[in-house]
Design a protein around this motif. Structure first.
Motif, PDB file in Angstrom:
ATOM      1  N   GLY A  49       0.870  -1.159   0.000  1.00 52.27           N
ATOM      2  CA  GLY A  49       0.000   0.000   0.000  1.00 52.27           C
ATOM      3  C   GLY A  49       0.916   1.221   0.000  1.00 52.27           C
ATOM      4  N   GLU A  68      -3.626   0.802  -2.888  1.00 51.77           N
ATOM      5  CA  GLU A  68      -3.119  -0.537  -2.559  1.00 51.77           C
ATOM      6  C   GLU A  68      -2.463  -1.134  -3.801  1.00 51.77           C
ATOM      7  N   GLY A 112       2.604  -1.524   7.999  1.00 55.67           N
ATOM      8  CA  GLY A 112       1.918  -2.537   8.817  1.00 55.67           C
ATOM      9  C   GLY A 112       1.641  -2.106  10.244  1.00 55.67           C
TER      10      GLY A 112
HETATM   11  C1  G1P Z   1      -0.732  -5.470   3.579  1.00 58.94           C
HETATM   12  C2  G1P Z   1      -1.403  -4.128   3.301  1.00 58.94           C
HETATM   13  C3  G1P Z   1      -0.430  -3.210   2.560  1.00 58.94           C
HETATM   14  C4  G1P Z   1       0.850  -3.054   3.349  1.00 58.94           C
HETATM   15  C5  G1P Z   1       1.448  -4.433   3.660  1.00 58.94           C
HETATM   16  C6  G1P Z   1       2.641  -4.320   4.603  1.00 58.94           C
HETATM   17  O1  G1P Z   1      -0.490  -6.117   2.359  1.00 58.94           O
HETATM   18  O2  G1P Z   1      -2.579  -4.358   2.547  1.00 58.94           O
HETATM   19  O3  G1P Z   1      -1.037  -1.958   2.376  1.00 58.94           O
HETATM   20  O4  G1P Z   1       1.782  -2.264   2.640  1.00 58.94           O
HETATM   21  O5  G1P Z   1       0.481  -5.289   4.298  1.00 58.94           O
HETATM   22  O6  G1P Z   1       3.208  -5.580   4.776  1.00 58.94           O
HETATM   23  P1  G1P Z   1      -0.160  -7.699   2.276  1.00 58.94           P
HETATM   24  O7  G1P Z   1       1.259  -7.853   2.768  1.00 58.94           O
HETATM   25  O8  G1P Z   1      -1.144  -8.383   3.168  1.00 58.94           O
HETATM   26  O9  G1P Z   1      -0.295  -8.065   0.847  1.00 58.94           O
END
Ligand code: G1P
Length: 303
Positions: free
Chosen positions: A185, A204, A219
């Motif tokens: 994100g 995102e 996070g």
């Molecule tokens: C999630 C969030 C994202 C963030 C990330 C950090 O993504 O949706 O915005 O930058 O964690 O680790 P995911 O890692 O679940 O794809």
């Protein structure tokens, strides 16, 4: 398109952040076979499970209630945050008071933990929504356990301070190389260099070359309870999952969002290299381990 300028004045000095949510339902497929029978959050960075490091960060920031959104086969996380009578008794009988004191110091107090289950893997937004009844009508912290934030002050403590000053919603951010922005994100801010800055856009996992900046969401979040009603009606987004970022974009139409820049190192313990690097970095903080490990690593690298 979210108009970030419409956000109403934040209620500065609003209610304190007492509760933190930890989404720990993920399958950990990137770490198979290690995670076949053991939750990925229980993998150890030095001698503490990853989830313990993240709970430590929340405790150091003054969090009083720890809400875990778990799933199938995650029962051992609940056991980890419970007292272990037989072990404590044995340590006491053997005079291992240092080990016993360390275990007891880590133990959350009675009633300070809650566990709820995310019954289907519908995404981060859905996991957060599962905590709505436990969090109730107050702003709360959200910590993604894969991401270890290693710095001089706990990331969440900085964010809570920023929340005290500005109210509203807060997201921790840090710069990533431009060729990695599509993995996270990403937020646009008024002042890229400032420690705390107003967020002006949010997306995102933007396609390569379209990110509003190189500041990624690391996070750590402080969110107002209004996020729950938005998550409840949130349609599935990227990857067919209910995305937290989509609901935050909705909330940003009426409420302010701030970015707190984290200047320490961030280790993604969901990836093998991030996990291994975290082990080295945290071991180097330990006077009982660092000198020997440094020599060992030098030998390995020289061979
Ligand atoms: C999630 C969030 C994202 C963030 C990330 C950090 O993504 O949706 O915005 O930058 O964690 O680790 P995911 O890692 O679940 O794809």
């Amino acid at each position: 398109m979210t108009d970030f300028t419409n956000a109403k004045n934040p209620d500065v000095g609003s209610r304190p952040i007492r509760k933190a949510v930890f989404p720990v339902a993920g399958l950990g497929t990137r770490f198979l076979p290690a995670t076949k029978a053991m939750p990925k959050e229980m993998l150890t960075v030095v001698d503490r499970p990853v989830i313990q490091h993240v709970v430590d960060e929340a405790r150091a920031a003054g969090i009083e209630h720890f809400v875990f959104v778990t799933g199938r086969n995650k029962g051992v996380i609940e056991d980890h945050f419970d007292s272990q009578f037989e072990l404590e008794h044995t340590l006491k009988n053997r005079g291992k008071m240092k080990e016993l004191d360390a275990l007891l110091a880590d133990l959350p107090g009675p009633g300070q933990t809650s566990f709820t289950r995310q019954q289907a893997p519908l995404g981060l937004g859905h996991a957060v929504w599962c905590a709505r009844e436990i969090v109730g009508d107050e702003p709360f912290a959200l910590l993604l356990p894969d991401m270890l934030h290693h710095g001089p002050t706990p990331c969440l403590a900085d964010m809570i301070e920023a929340h005290r000053a500005h109210g509203g919603n807060h997201i921790a951010v840090a710069p990533v190389p431009d060729d990695q922005t599509h993995q996270y994100g990403i937020v646009g801010v008024e002042d890229v260099k400032a420690k705390v800055s107003r967020i002006t856009s949010m997306v995102e996992k933007p396609p390569k070359g379209t990110a509003p900046s190189n500041l990624h969401i690391t996070g750590r979040y402080i969110l107002e309870p209004g996020i729950f009603a938005l998550l409840e009606k949130q349609e599935r987004g990227a990857g067919g999952e209910i995305q937290l970022t989509d609901a935050m974009l909705e909330l940003a139409k009426s409420r302010p969002f701030f970015a707190t820049r984290f200047d320490g190192a961030i280790y993604d313990c969901g990836s093998k290299t991030g996990f291994l690097a975290a082990n080295v970095a945290y071991a180097m903080d330990r006077p009982d381990i660092a000198p020997i490990l440094r020599e060992d690593i030098q030998k390995i690298l020289a061979s």
